[in-house]
Write a protein that holds these residues in place. Structure first.
Motif, PDB file in Angstrom:
ATOM      1  N   LEU A  33       0.835  -1.204   0.000  1.00 48.28           N
ATOM      2  CA  LEU A  33       0.000   0.000   0.000  1.00 48.28           C
ATOM      3  C   LEU A  33       0.869   1.252   0.000  1.00 48.28           C
ATOM      4  O   LEU A  33       0.575   2.221  -0.722  1.00 48.28           O
ATOM      5  CB  LEU A  33      -0.930   0.004   1.214  1.00 48.28           C
ATOM      6  CG  LEU A  33      -1.758   1.272   1.435  1.00 48.28           C
ATOM      7  CD1 LEU A  33      -2.710   1.506   0.266  1.00 48.28           C
ATOM      8  CD2 LEU A  33      -2.516   1.189   2.746  1.00 48.28           C
ATOM      9  N   GLN A  34       1.920   1.244   0.775  1.00 45.47           N
ATOM     10  CA  GLN A  34       2.814   2.401   0.840  1.00 45.47           C
ATOM     11  C   GLN A  34       3.445   2.680  -0.527  1.00 45.47           C
ATOM     12  O   GLN A  34       3.474   3.828  -0.991  1.00 45.47           O
ATOM     13  CB  GLN A  34       3.902   2.146   1.887  1.00 45.47           C
ATOM     14  CG  GLN A  34       4.848   3.305   2.085  1.00 45.47           C
ATOM     15  CD  GLN A  34       5.887   3.007   3.156  1.00 45.47           C
ATOM     16  OE1 GLN A  34       6.271   1.866   3.366  1.00 45.47           O
ATOM     17  NE2 GLN A  34       6.350   4.050   3.821  1.00 45.47           N
ATOM     18  N   ILE A  35       3.924   1.648  -1.192  1.00 44.37           N
ATOM     19  CA  ILE A  35       4.568   1.820  -2.498  1.00 44.37           C
ATOM     20  C   ILE A  35       3.553   2.285  -3.537  1.00 44.37           C
ATOM     21  O   ILE A  35       3.802   3.246  -4.282  1.00 44.37           O
ATOM     22  CB  ILE A  35       5.240   0.503  -2.941  1.00 44.37           C
ATOM     23  CG1 ILE A  35       6.432   0.202  -2.031  1.00 44.37           C
ATOM     24  CG2 ILE A  35       5.682   0.574  -4.395  1.00 44.37           C
ATOM     25  CD1 ILE A  35       6.983  -1.193  -2.182  1.00 44.37           C
ATOM     26  N   VAL A  36       2.401   1.611  -3.597  1.00 40.00           N
ATOM     27  CA  VAL A  36       1.385   1.964  -4.586  1.00 40.00           C
ATOM     28  C   VAL A  36       0.876   3.383  -4.358  1.00 40.00           C
ATOM     29  O   VAL A  36       0.733   4.162  -5.307  1.00 40.00           O
ATOM     30  CB  VAL A  36       0.223   0.936  -4.550  1.00 40.00           C
ATOM     31  CG1 VAL A  36      -0.975   1.414  -5.360  1.00 40.00           C
ATOM     32  CG2 VAL A  36       0.706  -0.409  -5.054  1.00 40.00           C
ATOM     33  N   SER A  37       0.647   3.742  -3.105  1.00 39.68           N
ATOM     34  CA  SER A  37       0.128   5.087  -2.836  1.00 39.68           C
ATOM     35  C   SER A  37       1.155   6.162  -3.168  1.00 39.68           C
ATOM     36  O   SER A  37       0.786   7.246  -3.613  1.00 39.68           O
ATOM     37  CB  SER A  37      -0.336   5.203  -1.383  1.00 39.68           C
ATOM     38  OG  SER A  37       0.768   5.185  -0.497  1.00 39.68           O
ATOM     39  N   ARG A  38       2.423   5.882  -2.963  1.00 41.80           N
ATOM     40  CA  ARG A  38       3.451   6.881  -3.301  1.00 41.80           C
ATOM     41  C   ARG A  38       3.611   7.048  -4.797  1.00 41.80           C
ATOM     42  O   ARG A  38       3.855   8.144  -5.279  1.00 41.80           O
ATOM     43  CB  ARG A  38       4.801   6.488  -2.695  1.00 41.80           C
ATOM     44  CG  ARG A  38       4.894   6.777  -1.238  1.00 41.80           C
ATOM     45  CD  ARG A  38       6.278   6.539  -0.713  1.00 41.80           C
ATOM     46  NE  ARG A  38       6.283   6.747   0.729  1.00 41.80           N
ATOM     47  CZ  ARG A  38       7.368   6.895   1.437  1.00 41.80           C
ATOM     48  NH1 ARG A  38       8.542   6.833   0.858  1.00 41.80           N
ATOM     49  NH2 ARG A  38       7.291   7.081   2.733  1.00 41.80           N
ATOM     50  N   VAL A  39       3.482   5.954  -5.523  1.00 42.92           N
ATOM     51  CA  VAL A  39       3.674   6.010  -6.968  1.00 42.92           C
ATOM     52  C   VAL A  39       2.434   6.566  -7.675  1.00 42.92           C
ATOM     53  O   VAL A  39       2.553   7.410  -8.567  1.00 42.92           O
ATOM     54  CB  VAL A  39       4.028   4.610  -7.526  1.00 42.92           C
ATOM     55  CG1 VAL A  39       4.026   4.595  -9.041  1.00 42.92           C
ATOM     56  CG2 VAL A  39       5.372   4.157  -6.993  1.00 42.92           C
ATOM     57  N   LEU A  40       1.260   6.120  -7.289  1.00 43.85           N
ATOM     58  CA  LEU A  40       0.049   6.467  -8.022  1.00 43.85           C
ATOM     59  C   LEU A  40      -0.757   7.603  -7.414  1.00 43.85           C
ATOM     60  O   LEU A  40      -1.473   8.294  -8.120  1.00 43.85           O
ATOM     61  CB  LEU A  40      -0.843   5.228  -8.157  1.00 43.85           C
ATOM     62  CG  LEU A  40      -0.218   4.029  -8.878  1.00 43.85           C
ATOM     63  CD1 LEU A  40      -1.192   2.856  -8.884  1.00 43.85           C
ATOM     64  CD2 LEU A  40       0.201   4.406 -10.284  1.00 43.85           C
ATOM     65  N   PHE A  41      -0.685   7.774  -6.109  1.00 44.63           N
ATOM     66  CA  PHE A  41      -1.523   8.752  -5.430  1.00 44.63           C
ATOM     67  C   PHE A  41      -0.656   9.580  -4.484  1.00 44.63           C
ATOM     68  O   PHE A  41       0.537   9.661  -4.640  1.00 44.63           O
ATOM     69  CB  PHE A  41      -2.638   8.046  -4.633  1.00 44.63           C
ATOM     70  CG  PHE A  41      -3.377   7.001  -5.401  1.00 44.63           C
ATOM     71  CD1 PHE A  41      -4.267   7.353  -6.412  1.00 44.63           C
ATOM     72  CD2 PHE A  41      -3.181   5.654  -5.150  1.00 44.63           C
ATOM     73  CE1 PHE A  41      -4.953   6.400  -7.124  1.00 44.63           C
ATOM     74  CE2 PHE A  41      -3.858   4.682  -5.868  1.00 44.63           C
ATOM     75  CZ  PHE A  41      -4.753   5.056  -6.854  1.00 44.63           C
ATOM     76  N   THR A  42      -1.307  10.125  -3.485  1.00 40.88           N
ATOM     77  CA  THR A  42      -0.601  10.799  -2.404  1.00 40.88           C
ATOM     78  C   THR A  42      -0.230   9.747  -1.360  1.00 40.88           C
ATOM     79  O   THR A  42      -1.029   8.865  -1.046  1.00 40.88           O
ATOM     80  CB  THR A  42      -1.506  11.863  -1.750  1.00 40.88           C
ATOM     81  OG1 THR A  42      -1.966  12.745  -2.772  1.00 40.88           O
ATOM     82  CG2 THR A  42      -0.762  12.633  -0.684  1.00 40.88           C
TER      83      THR A  42
END
Length: 166
Positions: A33-42
């Motif tokens: 979740l941390q990686i996906v949120s940093r790459v795609l979202f806030t």
């Protein structure tokens, strides 16, 4: 008596294994979740803190599981070179030292947990008591496993997990 202690040990093992497994699965999920949120979202702010706390708990509880299986690093060549009765006495002495260390770690861990009880985590505002509680808990588990080993050494000459290793 040994059978009751070994049964208790197996029950604790059956409880700890899924907890550590679920902790690992949660850690993987939170880091993903941390990686996906940093790459795609806030970036999601609490993921780093949760990952750190999960890692601490997994490490300590995993150490207790490893201790129960006799998987911690040990230098045993001197004890293994001794004949029967002196070997048993050396194992008893070593196990008593482990029990004393784990009891000391329980006391120190509990005191540290109490000292940190007023501190809150940065993101979740969680009492740090819950984070540090794993120290006395894991020390108590390892002390229990060491007591079981001590009884096995006294009665049979070696702990069960040591007899089955090559």
């Amino acid at each position: 008596m040994v059978l009751v202690l070994q049964r208790t040990e197996r029950v604790l093992d059956a409880i700890l294994q899924p907890i550590v497994f679920l902790g690992m699965a949660a850690l993987i999920g939170v880091i993903t979740l941390q990686i996906v949120s940093r790459v795609l979202f806030t970036a999601v702010g609490w993921t780093e803190e949760v990952a750190r706390f999960l890692l601490v708990w997994i490490t300590f509880l995993g150490a207790a599981l490893a201790f129960q299986r006799g998987r911690h690093i040990a230098v045993t060549f001197a004890v293994d070179a001794l004949p029967g009765r002196p070997r048993q006495l050396a194992r008893i002495a070593a196990t008593l030292v482990v029990v004393a260390f784990m009891v000391a770690l329980m006391v120190v861990g509990y005191r540290y947990m109490q000292v940190q009880s007023f501190q809150k985590s940065a993101s979740l505002r969680l009492s740090m008591t819950y984070v540090y509680a794993v120290i006395p808990i894991s020390a108590a588990l390892m002390a229990w496993y060491a007591v079981v080993d001590l009884v096995e050494v006294i009665l049979t000459g070696a702990p069960r997990h040591e007899e089955t290793q090559p």
